[in-house]
Design a protein around this motif. Structure first.
Motif, short mmCIF file in Angstrom:
data_model
loop_
_atom_site.label_atom_id
_atom_site.label_comp_id
_atom_site.label_asym_id
_atom_site.label_seq_id
_atom_site.Cartn_x
_atom_site.Cartn_y
_atom_site.Cartn_z
N GLY A 185 -4.90 2.69 -1.73
CA GLY A 185 -3.47 2.62 -1.49
C GLY A 185 -2.80 1.42 -2.13
O GLY A 185 -1.57 1.38 -2.21
N ARG A 186 -3.57 0.44 -2.58
CA ARG A 186 -2.98 -0.70 -3.28
C ARG A 186 -2.60 -0.23 -4.68
O ARG A 186 -3.39 -0.29 -5.61
CB ARG A 186 -3.95 -1.88 -3.32
N PHE A 187 -1.37 0.23 -4.81
CA PHE A 187 -0.96 0.93 -6.03
C PHE A 187 -1.07 0.06 -7.27
O PHE A 187 -1.47 0.53 -8.34
CB PHE A 187 0.47 1.44 -5.88
N TYR A 228 -7.09 7.72 -9.92
CA TYR A 228 -7.69 6.43 -10.28
C TYR A 228 -8.84 6.11 -9.33
O TYR A 228 -9.90 5.66 -9.77
CB TYR A 228 -6.64 5.32 -10.22
N TRP A 229 -8.63 6.33 -8.05
CA TRP A 229 -9.67 6.00 -7.07
C TRP A 229 -10.94 6.83 -7.31
O TRP A 229 -12.05 6.31 -7.22
CB TRP A 229 -9.14 6.26 -5.66
N SER A 289 -4.26 0.06 -9.31
CA SER A 289 -4.59 1.20 -10.17
C SER A 289 -4.25 0.94 -11.63
O SER A 289 -4.50 1.79 -12.48
CB SER A 289 -3.83 2.45 -9.70
N TYR A 325 -1.59 9.89 -9.19
CA TYR A 325 -2.30 8.95 -10.05
C TYR A 325 -3.19 8.02 -9.22
O TYR A 325 -4.31 7.72 -9.62
CB TYR A 325 -1.31 8.12 -10.86
N ARG A 326 -2.66 7.58 -8.07
CA ARG A 326 -3.46 6.73 -7.18
C ARG A 326 -4.78 7.41 -6.83
O ARG A 326 -5.85 6.81 -6.90
CB ARG A 326 -2.67 6.43 -5.92
N ASN A 327 -4.72 8.68 -6.44
CA ASN A 327 -5.93 9.41 -6.06
C ASN A 327 -6.86 9.60 -7.26
O ASN A 327 -8.08 9.45 -7.14
CB ASN A 327 -5.56 10.77 -5.47
N ARG A 349 0.84 -1.20 0.00
CA ARG A 349 0.00 0.00 0.00
C ARG A 349 0.87 1.25 0.00
O ARG A 349 1.87 1.31 0.71
CB ARG A 349 -0.95 0.00 1.20
N TYR A 350 0.45 2.20 -0.77
CA TYR A 350 1.17 3.47 -0.91
C TYR A 350 0.15 4.58 -0.68
O TYR A 350 -0.59 4.95 -1.58
CB TYR A 350 1.79 3.56 -2.30
N ASN A 351 0.09 5.09 0.56
CA ASN A 351 -0.94 6.04 0.95
C ASN A 351 -0.44 7.46 1.10
O ASN A 351 -1.22 8.37 1.39
CB ASN A 351 -1.56 5.61 2.29
#
Length: 235
Positions: free
Chosen positions: A155-157, A112-113, A160, A108-110, A63-65
């Motif tokens: 957070g599960r990169f 995508y979510w 994405s 990008y994570r944010n 996870r990358y938060n």
């Protein structure tokens, strides 16, 4: 990494800096000045994630938060895949890492979510951390959070899809002469609950997929599978 200075700093431009490990804070490693009067004190940071490439998930589960604002422009997120040299024994063997700008990964994570992931519902918001300082203290609350995350997947990169093309290319790399994708599927055949019939069906499917591989390599693949299978059965 300091022992590899001749690789990353061959002209000694950064002789006043050295890599320093930071426990329990972001990022894991920083390139820090060796004296307090040198500016800037930190040139860059690297957030390191290890990934056992033969895990049953088939993709990294880390996870990358971290919030984008705490990532300095030069910071990196680096994912290092590894496996044992003899598949289930031997020494760790590292493969080509995945490297992305740390802030880009967080943004990008944010995105995508909020905009690209599947599923139903409209409550896709992300609550940003209020921390904006680069190289924060370990007590600083630097993680972004999803407004609603029943499955605990924020957070599960790898989820994405940012790593999909890299993962596909990685699984074509070879371990003990056999592609990683073949080892990963082979080891899945021996997970708990499998029967002799399902194992055989899985081996048949692997053999069919290997049909495009030259005959000599298919023979080698079969021999290696048999060797590892006997070792697993012996356990």
């Amino acid at each position: 990494m300091n022992k590899l200075r001749s690789v990353w700093d061959p002209e000694q431009k950064y002789s006043l800096y050295s890599f320093e490990r930071q426990p329990q804070t972001f990022p894991d490693v920083v390139l820090r000045a060796s004296a307090p009067d040198v500016e800037p004190q930190v040139l860059m940071g690297i957030e390191l994630k290890g990934w056992y490439a033969l895990a049953k998930e088939g993709e990294p589960s880390f996870r990358y938060n971290v919030t984008p604002a705490v990532c300095a422009p030069a910071d990196l997120l680096v994912v290092v895949p590894w496996a044992l040299s003899r598949v289930i024994s031997g020494s760790p063997q590292v493969f080509t890492p995945y490297v992305i700008n740390a802030r880009q990964a967080a943004e990008y994570r944010n995105w995508y979510w909020e905009h690209a992931r599947g599923g139903k519902g409209t409550d896709r918001g992300v609550i940003l951390s209020s921390v904006t300082t680069h190289y924060p203290n370990k007590a600083d609350p630097i993680s972004d959070q999803a407004v609603k995350d029943g499955g605990k997947n924020f957070g599960r990169f790898a989820g994405s899809k940012a790593m999909d093309s890299y993962i596909a290319e990685l699984f074509d790399d070879k371990l003990a002469g056999i592609p990683l994708w073949a080892w990963q599927k082979f080891l899945l055949l021996f997970t708990e609950g499998q029967t002799t019939e399902t194992v055989q069906a899985g081996l048949d499917a692997l053999a069919a997929r290997a049909g495009t591989v030259p005959e000599a390599e298919r023979t080698d693949l079969a021999d290696k599978f048999r060797e590892i299978g006997d070792m697993i059965a012996g356990d």
